[in-house]
Write a protein that holds these residues in place. Structure first.
Motif, PDB file in Angstrom:
ATOM      1  N   UNK A  24      -2.569  13.910   3.211  1.00 16.87           N
ATOM      2  CA  UNK A  24      -2.988  12.252   3.583  1.00 16.87           C
ATOM      3  C   UNK A  24      -1.784  11.446   3.041  1.00 16.87           C
ATOM      4  N   UNK A  25      -1.192  10.175   4.275  1.00 19.38           N
ATOM      5  CA  UNK A  25      -1.227   8.773   4.326  1.00 19.38           C
ATOM      6  C   UNK A  25      -0.479   8.367   2.777  1.00 19.38           C
ATOM      7  N   UNK A  26      -1.440   8.716   2.333  1.00 20.23           N
ATOM      8  CA  UNK A  26      -0.758   7.303   1.541  1.00 20.23           C
ATOM      9  C   UNK A  26       0.382   8.330   0.061  1.00 20.23           C
ATOM     10  N   UNK A  27      -0.496   8.994  -0.215  1.00 20.61           N
ATOM     11  CA  UNK A  27       0.310  10.185  -0.496  1.00 20.61           C
ATOM     12  C   UNK A  27       1.564  10.987  -0.088  1.00 20.61           C
ATOM     13  N   UNK A  28       2.105  10.701   1.240  1.00 19.58           N
ATOM     14  CA  UNK A  28       3.333  10.960   1.959  1.00 19.58           C
ATOM     15  C   UNK A  28       3.697   9.469   1.405  1.00 19.58           C
ATOM     16  N   UNK A  29       3.263   8.473   1.493  1.00 15.21           N
ATOM     17  CA  UNK A  29       3.774   7.240   1.766  1.00 15.21           C
ATOM     18  C   UNK A  29       4.701   7.555  -0.052  1.00 15.21           C
ATOM     19  N   UNK A  30       3.951   7.446  -0.889  1.00  9.10           N
ATOM     20  CA  UNK A  30       3.929   7.078  -2.311  1.00  9.10           C
ATOM     21  C   UNK A  30       5.475   8.005  -2.885  1.00  9.10           C
ATOM     22  N   UNK A  47       8.755  -3.282  -3.710  1.00  5.81           N
ATOM     23  CA  UNK A  47       9.343  -2.842  -2.930  1.00  5.81           C
ATOM     24  C   UNK A  47       9.638  -1.841  -2.243  1.00  5.81           C
ATOM     25  N   UNK A  48       9.871  -0.598  -3.388  1.00  4.33           N
ATOM     26  CA  UNK A  48       9.820   1.053  -2.813  1.00  4.33           C
ATOM     27  C   UNK A  48       8.394   1.458  -1.870  1.00  4.33           C
ATOM     28  N   UNK A  49       7.708   0.837  -2.219  1.00  5.05           N
ATOM     29  CA  UNK A  49       6.272   1.067  -1.470  1.00  5.05           C
ATOM     30  C   UNK A  49       6.651   0.870  -0.087  1.00  5.05           C
ATOM     31  N   UNK A  50       6.749   0.293  -0.006  1.00  5.32           N
ATOM     32  CA  UNK A  50       7.163  -0.784   1.553  1.00  5.32           C
ATOM     33  C   UNK A  50       8.409   0.103   2.125  1.00  5.32           C
ATOM     34  N   UNK A  51       9.441   0.483   1.331  1.00  5.99           N
ATOM     35  CA  UNK A  51      10.102   1.300   2.469  1.00  5.99           C
ATOM     36  C   UNK A  51       9.303   2.693   2.385  1.00  5.99           C
ATOM     37  N   UNK A  52       8.897   3.234   1.829  1.00  6.02           N
ATOM     38  CA  UNK A  52       8.628   3.771   2.141  1.00  6.02           C
ATOM     39  C   UNK A  52       7.370   4.288   3.089  1.00  6.02           C
ATOM     40  N   UNK A  53       6.763   2.641   3.233  1.00  3.66           N
ATOM     41  CA  UNK A  53       5.455   2.872   4.789  1.00  3.66           C
ATOM     42  C   UNK A  53       6.616   2.780   5.984  1.00  3.66           C
ATOM     43  N   UNK A  54       7.647   1.762   5.997  1.00  3.72           N
ATOM     44  CA  UNK A  54       8.556   1.703   7.169  1.00  3.72           C
ATOM     45  C   UNK A  54       9.022   3.523   7.262  1.00  3.72           C
ATOM     46  N   UNK A  55       9.367   3.554   6.448  1.00  7.98           N
ATOM     47  CA  UNK A  55      10.541   5.598   6.405  1.00  7.98           C
ATOM     48  C   UNK A  55       8.803   6.469   7.605  1.00  7.98           C
ATOM     49  N   UNK A  83     -14.048   3.615   4.196  1.00 11.12           N
ATOM     50  CA  UNK A  83     -13.457   4.742   4.174  1.00 11.12           C
ATOM     51  C   UNK A  83     -13.139   5.408   3.157  1.00 11.12           C
ATOM     52  N   UNK A  84     -12.904   6.675   3.437  1.00 16.04           N
ATOM     53  CA  UNK A  84     -13.067   7.721   2.038  1.00 16.04           C
ATOM     54  C   UNK A  84     -11.747   7.889   1.604  1.00 16.04           C
ATOM     55  N   UNK A  85     -10.609   7.037   1.821  1.00 17.40           N
ATOM     56  CA  UNK A  85      -9.102   7.495   1.956  1.00 17.40           C
ATOM     57  C   UNK A  85      -8.249   5.701   1.879  1.00 17.40           C
ATOM     58  N   UNK A  86      -7.152   5.932   0.943  1.00 16.81           N
ATOM     59  CA  UNK A  86      -6.550   4.695   1.653  1.00 16.81           C
ATOM     60  C   UNK A  86      -5.598   5.216   2.615  1.00 16.81           C
ATOM     61  N   UNK A  87      -5.346   4.106   3.497  1.00 16.16           N
ATOM     62  CA  UNK A  87      -4.082   4.123   4.900  1.00 16.16           C
ATOM     63  C   UNK A  87      -2.755   3.084   4.698  1.00 16.16           C
ATOM     64  N   UNK A  88      -1.660   3.877   5.220  1.00 12.45           N
ATOM     65  CA  UNK A  88      -1.016   2.627   5.146  1.00 12.45           C
ATOM     66  C   UNK A  88      -1.200   0.587   5.360  1.00 12.45           C
ATOM     67  N   UNK A  89      -1.738   0.525   6.619  1.00 12.00           N
ATOM     68  CA  UNK A  89      -2.100  -0.493   6.708  1.00 12.00           C
ATOM     69  C   UNK A  89      -2.649  -0.821   5.207  1.00 12.00           C
ATOM     70  N   UNK A  90      -4.050   0.114   4.317  1.00 12.17           N
ATOM     71  CA  UNK A  90      -4.716  -0.584   3.198  1.00 12.17           C
ATOM     72  C   UNK A  90      -3.478  -0.906   2.669  1.00 12.17           C
ATOM     73  N   UNK A  91      -2.518  -0.268   2.115  1.00 14.89           N
ATOM     74  CA  UNK A  91      -1.607  -1.027   1.175  1.00 14.89           C
ATOM     75  C   UNK A  91      -0.499  -1.497   1.717  1.00 14.89           C
ATOM     76  N   UNK A  92      -0.749  -2.204   2.607  1.00 15.46           N
ATOM     77  CA  UNK A  92       0.234  -3.011   3.206  1.00 15.46           C
ATOM     78  C   UNK A  92      -0.042  -4.264   2.892  1.00 15.46           C
TER      79      UNK A  92
END
Length: 141
Positions: free
Chosen positions: A1-7, A25-33, A94-103
């Motif tokens: 899952x994209x969200x778990x990977x970002x976390x 700010x660290x979640x933001x870095x997770x999205x970028x990475x 949607x059934x799960x969050x994605x990076x765009x939802x987090x951003x």
């Protein structure tokens, strides 16, 4: 899952910088990475790269090279962002969050360190929202 990977990436950034707490700010870095999501593409299109983002975040929060936390937790704001991301995802059926939802959820927190970092990096919530909207529309075509 994209969200778990970002976390997971955000927690790695916390360890790297000697922080015991993951903030926006660290979640933001997770999205970028993570680099493969629509959110990461939007940030890249806006000229935001990990090297610059890390430098800004480290300037805002500092680095504690001597500190090693056994357990990394999430700040209250980070939890709010994740809850908001889930609400955004649900509103789109949607059934799960994605990076765009987090951003987008990060954009909903204008006084967060993530938004301060994005401002220093030369972008704002309107550019991010429009970028996500454009990428999602292009994906549907």
């Amino acid at each position: 899952n994209e969200t778990l990977y970002i976390m997971r990436l955000a927690k790695q950034e916390a360890r790297r910088t000697g922080n015991s707490v993951v903030g926006s700010e660290l979640i933001l870095l997770g999205i970028i990475i993570e680099s493969n999501s629509i959110a990461a593409e939007v940030l890249r299109d806006l000229g935001i790269i990990i090297k610059d983002a890390r430098a800004v975040v480290e300037e805002l929060t500092g680095v504690n090279e001597d500190f090693r936390a056994n357990e990394i937790t999430f700040s209250r704001r980070a939890k709010l962002i994740l809850e908001d991301a889930w609400s955004i995802a649900k509103s789109q059926n949607k059934t799960r969050t994605s990076a765009d939802d987090i951003l987008i959820a990060i954009c909903n927190q204008p006084d967060s360190l993530a938004m301060k970092a994005l401002s220093i990096l030369g972008t704002d919530e309107l550019e991010i929202r429009q970028g996500i909207k454009n990428k999602l529309a292009a994906k549907r075509i």
